[in-house]
Design a protein around this motif. Structure first.
Motif, PDB file in Angstrom:
ATOM      1  N   THR A   1       0.665  -1.270   0.213  1.00  0.00           N
ATOM      2  CA  THR A   1      -0.032  -0.039  -0.076  1.00  0.00           C
ATOM      3  C   THR A   1       0.796   1.285  -0.083  1.00  0.00           C
ATOM      4  O   THR A   1       1.870   1.416   0.740  1.00  0.00           O
ATOM      5  CB  THR A   1      -0.846   0.023   1.270  1.00  0.00           C
ATOM      6  OG1 THR A   1      -1.536  -1.012   1.103  1.00  0.00           O
ATOM      7  CG2 THR A   1      -1.979   1.176   1.306  1.00  0.00           C
TER       8      THR A   1
ATOM      9  N   THR B   1      -3.321   8.139   0.320  1.00  0.00           N
ATOM     10  CA  THR B   1      -3.144   6.632   0.605  1.00  0.00           C
ATOM     11  C   THR B   1      -3.983   5.906  -0.358  1.00  0.00           C
ATOM     12  O   THR B   1      -5.316   6.095  -0.762  1.00  0.00           O
ATOM     13  CB  THR B   1      -3.529   6.325   2.009  1.00  0.00           C
ATOM     14  OG1 THR B   1      -2.864   6.976   2.812  1.00  0.00           O
ATOM     15  CG2 THR B   1      -3.200   4.765   2.118  1.00  0.00           C
TER      16      THR B   1
ATOM     17  N   THR C   1      -5.870   2.769  -2.106  1.00  0.00           N
ATOM     18  CA  THR C   1      -7.139   1.776  -1.736  1.00  0.00           C
ATOM     19  C   THR C   1      -6.709   0.240  -1.922  1.00  0.00           C
ATOM     20  O   THR C   1      -7.521  -0.460  -1.645  1.00  0.00           O
ATOM     21  CB  THR C   1      -8.285   2.061  -2.383  1.00  0.00           C
ATOM     22  OG1 THR C   1      -8.171   2.317  -3.599  1.00  0.00           O
ATOM     23  CG2 THR C   1      -8.720   3.829  -1.690  1.00  0.00           C
ATOM     24  N   ASP C   2      -5.916   0.137  -2.526  1.00  0.00           N
ATOM     25  CA  ASP C   2      -5.217  -1.302  -2.797  1.00  0.00           C
ATOM     26  C   ASP C   2      -3.837  -1.282  -3.099  1.00  0.00           C
ATOM     27  O   ASP C   2      -3.245  -0.187  -2.740  1.00  0.00           O
ATOM     28  CB  ASP C   2      -5.894  -1.949  -4.056  1.00  0.00           C
ATOM     29  CG  ASP C   2      -5.832  -1.070  -5.192  1.00  0.00           C
ATOM     30  OD1 ASP C   2      -4.633  -0.586  -5.517  1.00  0.00           O
ATOM     31  OD2 ASP C   2      -6.823  -0.997  -6.144  1.00  0.00           O
TER      32      ASP C   2
ATOM     33  N   HIS D   1      -4.847   3.212  -7.484  1.00  0.00           N
ATOM     34  CA  HIS D   1      -6.115   3.777  -6.995  1.00  0.00           C
ATOM     35  C   HIS D   1      -6.010   4.191  -5.523  1.00  0.00           C
ATOM     36  O   HIS D   1      -5.308   3.566  -4.649  1.00  0.00           O
ATOM     37  CB  HIS D   1      -7.108   2.488  -6.878  1.00  0.00           C
ATOM     38  CG  HIS D   1      -7.279   1.861  -8.233  1.00  0.00           C
ATOM     39  ND1 HIS D   1      -6.652   0.540  -8.505  1.00  0.00           N
ATOM     40  CD2 HIS D   1      -7.557   2.044  -9.548  1.00  0.00           C
ATOM     41  CE1 HIS D   1      -7.071   0.158  -9.612  1.00  0.00           C
ATOM     42  NE2 HIS D   1      -7.418   1.267 -10.428  1.00  0.00           N
TER      43      HIS D   1
ATOM     44  N   ALA E   1      -7.349   6.944  -2.276  1.00  0.00           N
ATOM     45  CA  ALA E   1      -8.590   7.595  -1.726  1.00  0.00           C
ATOM     46  C   ALA E   1      -8.852   8.826  -2.330  1.00  0.00           C
ATOM     47  O   ALA E   1      -8.002   9.605  -2.576  1.00  0.00           O
ATOM     48  CB  ALA E   1      -8.383   7.763  -0.360  1.00  0.00           C
TER      49      ALA E   1
END
Length: 325
Positions: A180, A198, A200-201, A206, A208
């Motif tokens: 992450t 940060t 999301t995966d 991808h 936030a």
């Protein structure tokens, strides 16, 4: 000697490395029309001074030998490579396909736990002048590209963040074992503000839609971070700050670190050693080593550049990326 876009140069580890870079009509227009910032210090003047030197040094190389290397595509980065962090370093251009922009600036590479190599960058669509000062529709876009050949070429994977008022200088930090990423950025212009988002995966593509909480607004500069033991270090503007959670950094004002403030990219070199690429003088990239992230010793002078991004790829090669024209 004029250097074509598909050539690279071997750069000696000298007190002032000689370098040649490809000609850019865009940079030529910038120089002729003088539409750029020339402040001696400051976050945004660095990009303009890098553009000026690229134009001035295009076609001028001393003591260098050339070899062919692929370089085509709608956008490029410059890349220095070496088998040792102490050099010597070679330079070549690196294509980034799938992105149609004037240039890519502030490149920040990262080797993911699954072996993928990513690079984040500011997507510059300003044809004249300092890219930090203005972008079409007042939108600054941060993009990411992926490499499958250890950083010799990249494919643009998309835009990960769109901001306003000079959102620039992305820097990725892996915050857990799965990969992450927390992406630090600087902006807006005229305000001492460093922020982050940060992922999301664990793809690195991808993120936030809301900004992270915490305090990272310590001053102007290119934010770059590393975790050493249980402490996070954030380097920015020629200073460093520390944190126990990677979100709240201090003290306000920071502590001095090597360089001019034009980027200080530290990585884990293994065996208790940390390595960094940084701007040791205006538009001169150097490397340094440290055992604690606080006290650094310069190890080599690499070549001309600004806001350098350092990574050691899975083939054991050290790579430093700098903006392309």
């Amino acid at each position: 000697m004029q250097m074509r876009n598909n050539e690279r140069l071997v750069v000696g580890n000298t007190s002032r490395p000689a370098i040649s870079v490809g000609y850019s009509a865009i940079l030529d227009r910038q120089i002729q029309r003088k539409e750029f910032s020339v402040t001696s210090f400051g976050l945004y003047g660095m990009r303009a001074r890098w553009a000026v030197l690229l134009g001035l040094f295009a076609g001028a190389a001393m003591g260098c030998s050339s070899t062919s290397a692929p370089s085509s595509g709608p956008a490029i980065l410059h890349m220095y490579t070496s088998s040792s962090p102490a050099g010597p370093w070679t330079i070549q251009t690196v294509p980034v396909s799938g992105v149609d922009v004037v240039s890519l600036v502030d490149p920040a590479p990262i080797l993911m736990p699954d072996g993928r190599l990513l690079v984040y960058y500011t997507m510059n669509n300003q044809p004249l002048g300092d890219p930090g000062q203005g972008q079409p529709n007042n939108q600054w876009k941060i993009g990411v590209a992926q490499s499958t050949d250890n950083g010799v070429s990249f494919t643009h994977m998309g835009v990960v963040f769109t901001g306003s008022s000079s959102t620039i200088d992305p820097f990725p930090l892996i915050i857990d074992a799965s990969g992450t990423i927390r992406l630090f950025m600087a902006g807006p212009f005229g305000s001492p503000n460093i922020f982050s988002i940060t992922a999301t995966d664990n793809t690195g593509f991808h993120f936030a839609s809301t900004l992270d909480a915490g305090f990272r607004a310590m001053g102007h500069g290119d934010p770059e971070a590393i975790k050493i033991g249980s402490t996070y270090f954030l380097y920015s503007g020629g200073t460093y700050f520390t944190s126990s959670d990677g979100l709240n950094f201090g003290p306000f004002g920071g502590h001095p670190v090597l360089g001019t403030g034009g980027g200080f990219n530290a990585i884990n070199g293994g065996n208790g050693t940390y390595l960094a690429a940084f701007e040791c003088e205006n538009l001169l990239v150097c490397t340094a080593s440290s055992s604690d992230g606080i006290t650094w010793t310069q190890t080599s002078q690499v070549g001309f550049g600004s806001v350098p991004g350092l990574v050691r790829t899975s083939d054991g090669i050290y790579r430093i990326y700098t903006p392309g024209p």
